[in-house]
Design a protein around this motif. Structure first.
Motif, PDB file in Angstrom:
ATOM      1  N   SER A  65      -0.239  -5.124   5.121  1.00 42.02           N
ATOM      2  CA  SER A  65      -1.501  -4.631   4.481  1.00 42.02           C
ATOM      3  C   SER A  65      -2.014  -5.384   3.434  1.00 42.02           C
ATOM      4  CB  SER A  65      -1.113  -2.968   4.008  1.00 42.02           C
ATOM      5  OG  SER A  65      -0.743  -2.242   4.875  1.00 42.02           O
ATOM      6  N   SER A  68      -4.755  -5.461  -1.238  1.00 43.29           N
ATOM      7  CA  SER A  68      -4.335  -4.331  -0.425  1.00 43.29           C
ATOM      8  C   SER A  68      -5.542  -3.848   0.329  1.00 43.29           C
ATOM      9  CB  SER A  68      -3.744  -3.340  -1.121  1.00 43.29           C
ATOM     10  OG  SER A  68      -3.517  -1.932  -0.300  1.00 43.29           O
ATOM     11  N   SER A  69      -5.460  -3.326   1.584  1.00 39.68           N
ATOM     12  CA  SER A  69      -6.493  -2.652   2.470  1.00 39.68           C
ATOM     13  C   SER A  69      -6.846  -1.394   1.676  1.00 39.68           C
ATOM     14  CB  SER A  69      -5.876  -2.501   3.889  1.00 39.68           C
ATOM     15  OG  SER A  69      -4.710  -1.941   4.044  1.00 39.68           O
ATOM     16  N   GLN A 123       0.907   1.641  -4.457  1.00 40.43           N
ATOM     17  CA  GLN A 123       1.920   1.002  -3.523  1.00 40.43           C
ATOM     18  C   GLN A 123       3.321   0.922  -3.777  1.00 40.43           C
ATOM     19  OE1 GLN A 123      -0.837  -0.921  -1.197  1.00 40.43           O
ATOM     20  NE2 GLN A 123      -2.191   0.192  -2.520  1.00 40.43           N
ATOM     21  N   ASN A 152       5.093  -3.063   2.843  1.00 41.59           N
ATOM     22  CA  ASN A 152       3.770  -2.997   3.421  1.00 41.59           C
ATOM     23  C   ASN A 152       2.959  -4.501   3.663  1.00 41.59           C
ATOM     24  OD1 ASN A 152       3.499   0.089   2.843  1.00 41.59           O
ATOM     25  ND2 ASN A 152       4.199  -0.709   0.874  1.00 41.59           N
TER      26      ASN A 152
END
Length: 342
Positions: A127, A180-181, A186, A124
């Motif tokens: 992100s 993180s967005s 996660q 990720n």
């Protein structure tokens, strides 16, 4: 950050101290971490920053140009909304701090996870923002300029001011944050975990339980003890009781037709290395986080003396690329055939 070079990659090891509880063991077994909201972090002074300059500037603009004031208000609201939605996963740069062992592992009865940071964020990457925490004597000063800088590095500086700055007394933690967005679960590449360090007071039962949860992942295990007549912790490697377990997450991905450029149409000078394209595809075909291989060719970074092969592939509706030297391909292929591929 303190990075270590391995081959052509810069590697950083980061650490998470854990108590023994059902949530921590469940996330460990299922390859995810939890990015907490800022409100749920353990420092009551998170997001404290000094606004006197900002307030003065806003007051000045309110008397001059109302349109600029509207723009500032929109930028502030946008950033505050982002802060309310973002999640934080806190890590340390050290696994040997006895204070952290005491505070976060239930007085040495828990464990500490060693991650490879690159692999931890790989699935990720777009992100996340990675920030070293700054430790200061006074809260950072924020001004209007902070909200209107276009450069990505400048934007990261604002993020660092607000979400990755803490009081000096926290400096012993040597904290690094994954921002993180999104708040919540996660998922990560299970190979991000390199080692587990067990606390000096962990029970044999809990120690074996963790080894069982992580069987088949080629993880190293260490046990801590206090060095006699010192305040230092020492770690010695211990045997994995499940070292003979079958490999975790075995996968054989599909390879799209004509995805491998065996004729080296665009790179005739590499034609003698064409067989390495098939080898690279085979390596990624067994990559546990690959659904389909879509392109295998020589990278534009290649030279005749040092060819570099890239493999592009799909996983979970996203595209990923891996780059290999010929030497790396030979090493990975030999390990795979020896049954040691990680």
């Amino acid at each position: 950050m303190r990075w270590k070079r391995e081959g052509c990659l810069l590697i950083m090891k980061v650490y998470k101290y854990r108590q023994i509880n059902s949530d921590n063991l469940e996330s460990l077994e299922n390859d995810y971490f939890w990015a907490s909201s800022i409100e749920n972090l353990n420092d009551i002074q998170e997001r404290v920053f000094e606004t006197s300059i900002l307030e003065q500037q806003i007051q000045l603009l309110s008397n001059i140009e109302k349109n600029s004031l509207v723009d500032i208000g929109e930028s502030l609201n946008k950033f505050l909304n982002f802060m309310n939605q973002c999640g934080v996963f806190s890590l340390s740069k050290t696994h040997t701090n006895e204070v952290l062992w005491s505070h976060y592992t239930d007085s040495h009865q828990g464990f500490c996870i060693e991650y490879d940071l690159n692999k931890l964020i790989r699935l990720n990457k777009n992100s996340y923002e990675i920030c070293d925490v700054d430790y200061v004597l006074e809260p950072p000063k924020v001004s209007i300029d902070d909200f209107f800088l276009k450069d990505d590095n400048a934007k990261n500086m604002l993020l660092k001011k607000i979400i990755a700055t803490k009081a000096k007394r926290w400096s012993y933690e040597e904290e690094i944050r994954i921002i993180s967005s999104l708040i919540g679960r996660q998922n990560y590449d299970y190979r991000a975990i390199e080692s587990i360090f067990f606390g000096a007071k962990i029970t044999e039962k809990n120690q074996e339980k963790i080894m069982k949860l992580l069987q088949g992942r080629n993880i190293k295990y260490f046990k801590s003890k206090l060095v006699q007549n010192t305040y230092e912790l020492q770690f010695h490697e211990i045997q994995d009781k499940y070292s003979e377990a079958s490999q975790y997450k075995i996968n054989i991905a599909t390879i799209q037709n004509e995805s491998i450029n065996l004729e080296c149409i665009n790179n005739k000078k590499y034609i003698s290395y064409a067989h390495y394209l098939q080898k690279a595809a085979k390596i990624i075909q067994h990559e546990p986080y690959c659904d389909e291989i879509i392109n295998v060719d020589f990278s534009t970074k290649s030279t005749v003396d040092s060819p570099i092969i890239y493999v592009q592939y799909h996983y979970n509706n996203s595209d990923y690329q891996e780059y290999f030297t010929l030497e790396e391909i030979d090493i990975k292929m030999s390990k795979r055939y020896e049954g040691k591929n990680k």
